[in-house]
Design an enzyme around this catalytic site. Structure first.
Site, PDB file in Angstrom:
ATOM      1  N   LYS B 125       0.840  -1.205   0.000  1.00  7.66           N
ATOM      2  CA  LYS B 125       0.000   0.000   0.000  1.00  7.66           C
ATOM      3  C   LYS B 125       0.878   1.260   0.000  1.00  7.66           C
ATOM      4  CE  LYS B 125      -3.847  -2.364   2.246  1.00  7.66           C
ATOM      5  NZ  LYS B 125      -4.426  -2.793   3.525  1.00  7.66           N
ATOM      6  N   GLN B 169      -4.369  -1.558   9.880  1.00  4.25           N
ATOM      7  CA  GLN B 169      -4.226  -2.872   9.243  1.00  4.25           C
ATOM      8  C   GLN B 169      -4.812  -3.964  10.141  1.00  4.25           C
ATOM      9  OE1 GLN B 169      -3.071  -3.409   6.076  1.00  4.25           O
ATOM     10  NE2 GLN B 169      -3.683  -5.536   6.364  1.00  4.25           N
ATOM     11  N   ASP B 192     -11.331   2.903   4.671  1.00  5.52           N
ATOM     12  CA  ASP B 192     -11.769   1.522   4.480  1.00  5.52           C
ATOM     13  C   ASP B 192     -13.292   1.400   4.427  1.00  5.52           C
ATOM     14  OD1 ASP B 192      -9.834  -0.365   4.022  1.00  5.52           O
ATOM     15  OD2 ASP B 192      -9.189  -0.451   6.118  1.00  5.52           O
TER      16      ASP B 192
END
Lengths: 352, 352
Positions: B125, B169, B192
């Site tokens: 990422k 994460q 997200d």
């Protein structure tokens, strides 16, 4: 991520566009006239198209009912008596609650304008509260009231510790911002469960909504109390309104049904419904669901209540559901009537 | 409504129950020993049962592929090249943004512990951000860190105006409250889209989520960019995780597909999938979806990426999807490979 920067850029483009001829306003361009390609692709979140259902009602003729077995008739899911049972239990609960904690739940209803149907709904809700021993307060505001007045009414109920649920009767007059008003209801008093946070919590595994809309809750309660197993069954929800279709489909998924959601864009919806063990119809289109849409033995919950002109009825009209009852009753194993099915449950679940 | 009062009563019952023998603790009773019937009916919101899928992987034998037409092979939906195209466009956008507003978007990543897969994901990422010219910051915390430390890291990124998106994460070490930590991310930085408010806004018609989870967005983007019409099509989503299955089903509904959601409790899932024009598989069970599950000409998006031991592969394993590719490619009209399908899109959509 870049979306955020894009919003800034888009705002700049909008500022600039004010000087442009109106025919060009739809096109996102930069000041140098270069096309801004990243805004040209099909929108990912898609367009909010109107939900226009093709109606079967014009074509429905009681004389034309196909010949189903004359022996088989579906069991009636008697919403009225199930609702009465729930309400009587609630009455005892409220009574017990008063004994134990010295308090009863309180519901506040805000009614704006003079719509007769809204007045009837509100009157029924208040009456149900009274019968169950639940405290109810109502604020009536005139049709032409200001948004601020409605929000002030909500705020004062938000602050009132004796009020545990607030209902803003919909629809509101057009000049009022429904979303803004509904969002002003404190989350823990959003008894209708219309707040997106409540809906998100209903949708997500491992989360719990504070409230679930009353009608979907009533539909699932009817299934549970009729002994219908939901887990592992194929359920089809016809219609996807925020108030009924969506929360019903989410609630059925929480009960581990395999859920299909049919909308107005579905081609040949009967091909999907005829595979379903449970069909929940919530479109507002009278007689949309015909007998051949159903799998023999399916359980049918009809949320529709549309007034249809009928000179032979006492009031000149009768309430008609989304399901062609006369046909469905010969195919299904159990079905809710209209009226007397989901309707009474909605109020019972409000108290629940 | 009464639920609220009920919670008060239930709390009282719990307090009282502390003195009871543990075998009775599951039963809600009042102090007088009388059973509290209103808590005995099946839970309306249902139980959060584990999603345990039966696996086909043990039974899959490449020698046993049924004989499909040898002439027909599905087109490959090349996620890698579509993702590259998107990333290169994003790079130009970021560059242009820098020229126009003098700023670039900023992403913050919080990584707790030493999981190798998480480290790889985070590294990919960050690398993708760097390549696109997006600013990225990372906070690494030790496996045994306190919840407070993670929340402090989130808070400082919440306050940092140069950070527009925050990624925590997952999975987090077990001693940390994932929900609490994720909820501490400012809604407008929840890149997200895992916040229930974002999910509720995605579900409800007329509302707009601020962010949508990257993988579902990637799946739909793959369909759109491959010229697959979504509106009016039958789409089946296999799996209903909060991260992929649920938001994918909601996003497809926004695009006016007729969506069915298959879960681990679905009996004969192939009866549902074989009616679908679009199948999106997100279960994590290798080779679950076989050729005969698909309608000839269906479009298949495979979200699964499960490492399967394979001594003949360079690293001793290969990534396997939820779909038995060798069979599906002979039935479908288009299919994503694993790897090289949805995977690269997830990162591209994070930048999007």
């Amino acid at each position: 991520m870049v979306m955020i920067g894009r919003r800034v850029v888009a705002r700049m483009a909008v500022v600039w566009k004010k000087g442009m001829p109106s025919r060009n306003r739809g096109i996102h361009t930069f000041k140098d006239g270069e096309k801004c390609h990243f805004l040209m692709s099909p929108p990912l979140v898609s367009l909010d198209l109107p939900e226009t259902w093709g109606s079967n009602s014009n074509y429905y003729d009681p004389q034309s009912i196909p010949k189903y077995s004359s022996e088989h008739l579906a069991a009636t899911i008697d919403g009225k008596s199930i609702a009465e049972e729930i309400r009587s239990r609630i009455t005892s609960e409220v009574c017990r609650m008063k004994e134990i904690i010295g308090e009863v739940p309180g519901l506040a209803v805000i009614l704006v304008g003079q719509r007769r149907d809204s007045q009837t709904y509100v009157r029924n809700k208040i009456k149900a509260c009274e019968e169950a021993g639940i405290k109810s307060l109502m604020t009536e505001l005139p049709e032409n009231c200001k948004e601020e007045e409605v929000i002030n009414a909500v705020s004062s109920f938000n602050e009132d510790p004796s009020i545990h649920g607030i209902l803003v009767q919909l629809p509101l007059p057009q000049h009022l911002d429904e979303e803004k008003i509904l969002n002003s209801v404190k989350l823990e008093k959003d008894v209708d469960g219309f707040h997106p946070l409540n809906m998100g919590n209903l949708a997500m595994r491992g989360k719990e909504p504070l409230f679930i809309s009353c009608t979907p809750k009533g539909c699932v309660e009817l299934l549970i109390r009729s002994g219908v197993e939901i887990m592992g069954k194929n359920a089809v929800v016809i219609g996807r309104s925020n108030i009924v279709g969506l929360p019903t489909s989410l609630l059925l998924q929480r009960h581990h049904a395999t859920v299909s959601i049919v909308n107005a864009f579905t081609k040949n919806p009967e091909q999907i419904t005829c595979e379903a063990d449970i069909v929940i119809a919530a479109t507002g289109v009278p007689n949309l669901v015909r007998g051949h849409w159903l799998k023999p033995g399916a359980v049918v919950i009809d949320v529709g209540t549309c007034p249809i002109e009928d000179p032979s009825s006492e009031f000149g009209y009768r309430l008609t559901g989304d399901v062609c009852y006369e046909e469905a009753v010969r195919v299904a194993s159990a079905i809710t009537p209209v009226p007397g099915g989901v309707g009474p449950m909605t109020i019972a679940m409000l108290l629940f």
